[in-house]
Design a protein around this motif. Structure first.
Motif, mmCIF file in Angstrom:
data_model
loop_
_atom_site.group_PDB
_atom_site.id
_atom_site.type_symbol
_atom_site.label_atom_id
_atom_site.label_comp_id
_atom_site.label_asym_id
_atom_site.label_seq_id
_atom_site.Cartn_x
_atom_site.Cartn_y
_atom_site.Cartn_z
ATOM 1 N N ILE A 94 -19.735 -37.920 30.251
ATOM 2 C CA ILE A 94 -18.684 -37.169 30.300
ATOM 3 C C ILE A 94 -18.927 -35.600 30.512
ATOM 4 N N LEU A 95 -19.681 -35.088 29.554
ATOM 5 C CA LEU A 95 -20.192 -33.694 29.672
ATOM 6 C C LEU A 95 -20.727 -33.435 30.687
ATOM 7 N N GLU A 96 -21.586 -34.275 31.180
ATOM 8 C CA GLU A 96 -22.365 -33.939 32.437
ATOM 9 C C GLU A 96 -21.436 -33.863 33.596
ATOM 10 N N GLN A 97 -20.357 -34.838 33.792
ATOM 11 C CA GLN A 97 -19.310 -34.812 34.716
ATOM 12 C C GLN A 97 -18.522 -33.463 34.631
ATOM 13 N N ILE A 98 -18.403 -33.031 33.470
ATOM 14 C CA ILE A 98 -17.574 -31.874 33.299
ATOM 15 C C ILE A 98 -18.317 -30.544 33.565
ATOM 16 N N ARG A 99 -19.504 -30.690 33.601
ATOM 17 C CA ARG A 99 -20.593 -29.652 33.905
ATOM 18 C C ARG A 99 -20.298 -29.366 35.447
ATOM 19 N N GLY A 100 -20.548 -30.406 36.012
ATOM 20 C CA GLY A 100 -20.251 -30.724 37.627
ATOM 21 C C GLY A 100 -19.210 -30.322 38.313
ATOM 22 N N ASN A 101 -18.110 -30.802 37.712
ATOM 23 C CA ASN A 101 -16.904 -30.589 38.578
ATOM 24 C C ASN A 101 -15.911 -29.377 38.091
#
Lengths: 433, 262
Positions: free
Chosen positions: A4-11
């Motif tokens: 989830i964190l990675e997704q937030i970082r990318g989007n």
């Protein structure tokens, strides 16, 4: 969780959505909860989150300005602690400006100044003397106190007077370097305070240790700005100007020459940078920010005396710069905000909380252990921790990243700077684009 | 035509005479080398020309105008630029910014223009950035333009110093041991670069160097210092066989041996 964190970082759209949700949630809780310091602090935290989102710069500024001008004052307005919150926010603005000024001197030009509060005092007294009856003691003409309408001119005056003092201090002081400079500026800071303390004789200029009271509040369109929620906007405008100015200076000819002088004086001189002039500019510009805020401070408090401008204040501002990150504009803003909020609010609230606990008989806390009295201990510990684990500050200074496509392709740059002996264009011209 | 003329330049530190009545003429568009053993006073000599030290006596003339006793930044403005024996880059800022610092005297932006972004200031910056980038291309560092200067390899740092010195658009370029600490391949590349600068930019270059191969290869004229005094001057071929010079470098016995052999 990691995913989830990675997704937030990318989007970045997701970031925007979460940020807006966060701001809505915290401001709503500030509105609904009657006295919630936590909600207020969490709302302020949204600036930091905003800084770390990947949104384009203009939208970061737009959201930031919206929070500062509308969301924060509006949500604080609903509760009984309105003025308290705005008072803290105003203080944050004042200290951020001063820290940004000191950051130019210490962070960018590398000149350790331990008497920085002197310029704040100069600004405050510049307005204080003329906005009370004090000036009639020595001014041969005019009637005093000047009305609050003059406040706006005094902001600019305070800026220039402080800059002048910066230069006056700089001329003798800049002959020494490093530790010696720190000692001399420390002395200067104390001298200014003691001079203000003693300038009531033979001609009463500063009213000595008694200080100046009932300083005229700022006035605009016939309205007197008496409350923190009004002064807040004045501070906000000046602060925004200062941030704008610092941002422009940082990556300009002048900003580069400060950094060059900081890194290597001999090489900087060999590149044609005049040492004394460059250092004086740093002193003057840093001081001018402080002077402007001194004027605002005098008007806000309506009372100033020499005890407001002690060495401890200078050190306090220096701590803000160190904590935030020397030479880093966002870092220094964060550092100043953290230190001011800790000082002005968190420690007070904690003390009150402990007191209520001890009156309820849950814990017993000796008076000497109350958080407000432990303030220096906390800052000392904080500094040691930072020196050990994060010596470059909360947000370390970053270099500007140039985009070669931008300066290589821009039209109108075919022109050259005036040159004595420049490389011949035709032999190695447009090879990089 | 001599661009830089130094006349009987002397520097004493207390009782020590670091430079004694040294005269030098740097001809336009030529490479003039100053050589000598360690401690001969070469860097002191450079420091006087660039204004870091004030000469005790003697005169320095750039294109016929005296520059002796000027402050270093004023000398730089007159058109003398230098590199340093012990590299003095601005470590934490980027490679491009290092070169931009060199453009200082050619940028007109004032403080109010900078703060309020007056027209012309931003454009001037773009032009300066472009020129700085061109100089990096010239010395072969354009790939690193956004890197920290301190992160460059040793040889690259030396070349960056040259690019930074060129950014001041000098008429005389002083190179203080540019090949110190370089391996033979890097030295060969540097030799090419110095020659290229001389030819393409019509630069007058004064060079301090210990690498005799480099000196003999590119110098047009050589001055030799020892113990603060000028002991010889001449064309490379003359210096190579100068008795005093060989003595200064290798000791008195060397010349006798050579004579015995020859």
């Amino acid at each position: 969780m990691k995913k989830i964190l990675e997704q937030i970082r990318g989007n970045k759209w997701l970031q925007l959505g979460l940020l807006v949700g966060y701001i809505a949630l915290t401001s709503l809780s500030l509105i609904l909860a009657q006295r919630s310091v936590a909600a207020f602090l969490l709302l302020l935290l949204s600036f930091l989150l905003l800084y770390y989102t990947k949104l384009p710069n203009w939208s970061k500024w737009a959201i930031g300005l919206a929070i500062m001008f509308f969301i924060l004052p509006f949500s604080a307005m609903q509760g009984p602690a309105y003025q308290e919150y705005m008072d803290v926010a105003t203080l944050v603005g004042i200290y951020v400006s001063m820290a940004l000024g000191l950051n130019i001197v210490v962070g960018m030009a590398g000149l350790l100044d331990l008497g920085f509060v002197a310029f704040f005092a100069v600004g405050a007294y510049t307005y204080g003397i003329f906005a009370t009856a004090q000036a009639s003691n020595f001014m041969p003409f005019g009637t005093y106190p000047l009305s609050g309408n003059s406040f706006w001119i005094f902001i600019i005056l305070g800026c220039f007077v402080a800059a002048l003092f910066g230069v006056l201090l700089g001329i003798p002081v800049l002959r020494v370097k490093g530790d010696y400079l720190a000692i001399v500026t420390l002395g200067f800071g104390e001298i200014i305070r003691i001079v203000f303390n003693n300038m009531d004789q033979p001609v009463n200029i500063t009213n000595g240790a008694l200080g100046l009271s009932s300083i005229a509040p700022p006035k605009i369109f016939g309205i007197e700005l008496l409350y923190s929620n009004q002064i807040y906007f004045v501070v906000l405008f000046i602060l925004l100007f200062i941030i704008f100015a610092v941002r422009s200076l940082e990556h300009s000819k002048l900003g580069r020459s400060w950094k060059a002088v900081r890194e290597n004086e001999i090489a900087a001189q060999a590149m044609g940078i005049p040492l004394v002039k460059t250092k004086l500019m740093a002193f003057a510009i840093g001081a001018s920010f402080s002077g402007m805020m001194g004027v605002v401070f005098a008007a806000k408090q309506a009372f100033i005396d020499p005890t407001s401008f002690t060495l401890l204040q200078s050190i306090n501002i220096l701590v803000m710069v160190l904590l935030g990150g020397m030479g880093s504009v966002p870092g220094v803003i964060l550092g100043a905000a953290v230190v001011t909020i800790l000082n002005a609010q968190v420690l007070n609230e904690l003390t009150m909380w402990f007191n209520s606990l001890s009156t309820a008989g849950i814990i017993t806390l000796p008076d000497a252990m109350s958080p407000v009295k432990m303030q220096r201990f906390f800052f000392g510990a904080l500094l040691i921790l930072f020196a050990l684990y994060r010596s470059k500050g909360l947000i370390p200074a970053k270099n500007v990243v140039y985009d070669k496509r931008k300066f290589l392709s821009e039209k109108g740059t075919k022109k050259r700077l005036q040159s004595v002996a420049a490389p011949k264009e035709d032999e190695h011209g447009n090879t990089g684009s | 035509m001599a661009i830089l003329e130094v006349e009987k330049l002397t520097k004493t530190f207390g009782g020590l005479t670091a430079n004694k009545e040294i005269s030098l003429r740097a001809e336009a568009n030529k490479i003039t080398a100053v050589i000598g053993p360690n401690g001969a006073g070469k860097t002191t000599f450079f420091n006087m020309i660039t204004g870091v030290y004030k000469p005790t006596s003697g005169s320095i003339q750039l294109r016929g105008k005296s520059i002796g006793g000027l402050k270093p930044h004023a000398v730089a403005k007159k058109g003398i630029s230098r590199t340093f024996q012990n590299i003095r880059l601005f470590g934490p800022i980027t490679v491009l910014e290092n070169v931009l610092v060199g453009m200082h005297t050619h940028l007109k932006a004032g403080i109010f223009g900078t703060i309020f972004h007056l027209p012309g200031v931003d454009k001037e910056e773009r032009i300066a950035e472009r020129e700085a980038y061109r100089l990096l291309e010239y010395v072969g560092l354009e790939e690193h333009y956004n890197d920290e200067a301190a992160s460059l390899s040793y040889g690259s740092q030396r070349r960056l110093e040259i690019a930074r010195a060129l950014a001041t658009k000098p008429s005389v370029l002083l190179l203080d041991e540019p090949a110190a600490g370089m391996n033979p391949k890097e030295t060969a590349e540097l030799t090419g670069l110095i020659q290229k600068i001389k030819q393409e930019m019509d630069m007058t270059i004064i060079l301090i160097e210990h690498d005799m191969k480099l000196v003999m290869e590119i110098s047009d004229y050589i001055y030799v210092l020892d113990h603060g005094e000028l002991i010889a001057e001449g064309l490379p071929a003359q210096i190579r066989h100068d008795k005093k010079v060989i003595e200064a470098y290798l000791g008195k016995g060397a010349t006798e041996e050579q004579e015995a052999e020859g």
